[in-house]
Design an enzyme around this catalytic site. Structure first.
Site, mmCIF file in Angstrom:
data_model
loop_
_atom_site.group_PDB
_atom_site.id
_atom_site.type_symbol
_atom_site.label_atom_id
_atom_site.label_comp_id
_atom_site.label_asym_id
_atom_site.label_seq_id
_atom_site.Cartn_x
_atom_site.Cartn_y
_atom_site.Cartn_z
ATOM 1 C CG ASN A 62 -0.465 -0.235 2.508
ATOM 2 O OD1 ASN A 62 0.487 -0.967 2.671
ATOM 3 N ND2 ASN A 62 -1.056 0.393 3.509
ATOM 4 C CB CYS A 73 -5.423 -1.272 -1.483
ATOM 5 S SG CYS A 73 -6.705 -0.529 -0.482
ATOM 6 C CD GLU A 75 -5.345 -5.900 -0.905
ATOM 7 O OE1 GLU A 75 -4.841 -4.740 -0.896
ATOM 8 O OE2 GLU A 75 -5.945 -6.383 0.061
ATOM 9 C CB CYS A 112 -10.872 -2.679 1.087
ATOM 10 S SG CYS A 112 -10.282 -2.049 -0.492
ATOM 11 C CB CYS A 115 -8.834 -4.713 -2.987
ATOM 12 S SG CYS A 115 -7.689 -3.335 -2.783
HETATM 13 N N1 THU Z 1 -5.266 -1.363 2.703
HETATM 14 C C1 THU Z 1 -4.753 -2.175 1.746
HETATM 15 O O1 THU Z 1 -3.621 -1.993 1.271
HETATM 16 N N2 THU Z 1 -5.521 -3.201 1.327
HETATM 17 C C2 THU Z 1 -6.781 -3.458 1.770
HETATM 18 O O2 THU Z 1 -7.460 -4.298 1.207
HETATM 19 C C3 THU Z 1 -7.289 -2.756 2.945
HETATM 20 C C4 THU Z 1 -6.568 -1.516 3.300
HETATM 21 C C5 THU Z 1 -4.451 -0.215 3.134
HETATM 22 C C6 THU Z 1 -5.019 1.118 2.734
HETATM 23 C C7 THU Z 1 -4.415 2.017 3.771
HETATM 24 O O3 THU Z 1 -3.129 2.419 3.321
HETATM 25 C C8 THU Z 1 -4.247 1.142 4.993
HETATM 26 O O4 THU Z 1 -4.352 -0.189 4.530
HETATM 27 C C9 THU Z 1 -5.291 1.383 6.077
HETATM 28 O O5 THU Z 1 -6.560 1.314 5.561
#
Ligand code: THU
Length: 159
Positions: A62, A73, A75, A112, A115
């Site tokens: 991320n 994110c 992913e 999330c 994603c």
């Molecule tokens: N995040 C991800 O990289 N992937 C996800 O599926 C959920 C959230 C990151 C986004 C942000 O930088 C941090 O996690 C907190 O939400």
């Protein structure tokens, strides 16, 4: 009125030994890249690793931004990188791992909603469903077809 149940099959692994060598390497790659995430605001670092059909592993973490919504994110960083550099190469498996304040998350790292939408499209992109490994501190959940995480999804078939 008719009621339908939608169920998904999730396999839970409490020992990495139960997974294949390829899967263990992919989990390792996701954990390693999570440690390099740029997440100074949330302190929640996520790593995503993809095993491609050509044997290559590509990964992403991320990337946050002071203008919060501009970040992305892990992913989607990984999937868009793979889609850019290997547009025709199917994905065989994906692993997602996360660190909270530098420590592996106790619960698994779950993608999330946004994603899941991109993961879903990626399973259709080269017509190859791929498995998803959600990595926690002491357990790994495996979904055989990553698309299952987004039932009733909107996709190319709807356009
Ligand atoms: N995040 C991800 O990289 N992937 C996800 O599926 C959920 C959230 C990151 C986004 C942000 O930088 C941090 O996690 C907190 O939400």
């Amino acid at each position: 009125m008719e009621t339908q149940n939608i169920s998904i099959k999730i396999s839970k692994y409490t020992s990495l030994e139960e997974l294949s060598k390829e899967e263990r390497l992919l989990i390792e790659a996701a954990r390693e890249i999570a440690g390099k995430a740029y997440a100074p605001y949330s302190r929640f670092q996520v790593g995503a690793a993809l095993l491609l059909e050509n044997g290559e592993v590509v990964s992403g973490s991320n990337q946050e931004n002071a203008a919060y919504p501009s970040g992305l994110c892990a992913e989607r960083v990984a999937l868009f990188w793979a889609g850019t550099h290997y547009p025709d190469t199917p994905i065989k498996a994906m692993a997602i791992a996360a660190l909270k304040n530098g420590e592996p998350v106790a619960r698994i790292a779950a993608p999330c909603g946004a994603c899941r939408q991109v993961i879903s499209e990626s399973t259709h992109r080269n017509n190859t469903p791929f498995s998803l490994l959600l990595v926690g501190k002491n357990e790994v959940l495996k979904v055989a077809n990553a698309n299952d995480l987004l039932p009733l999804s909107f996709g190319p078939q709807d356009l």
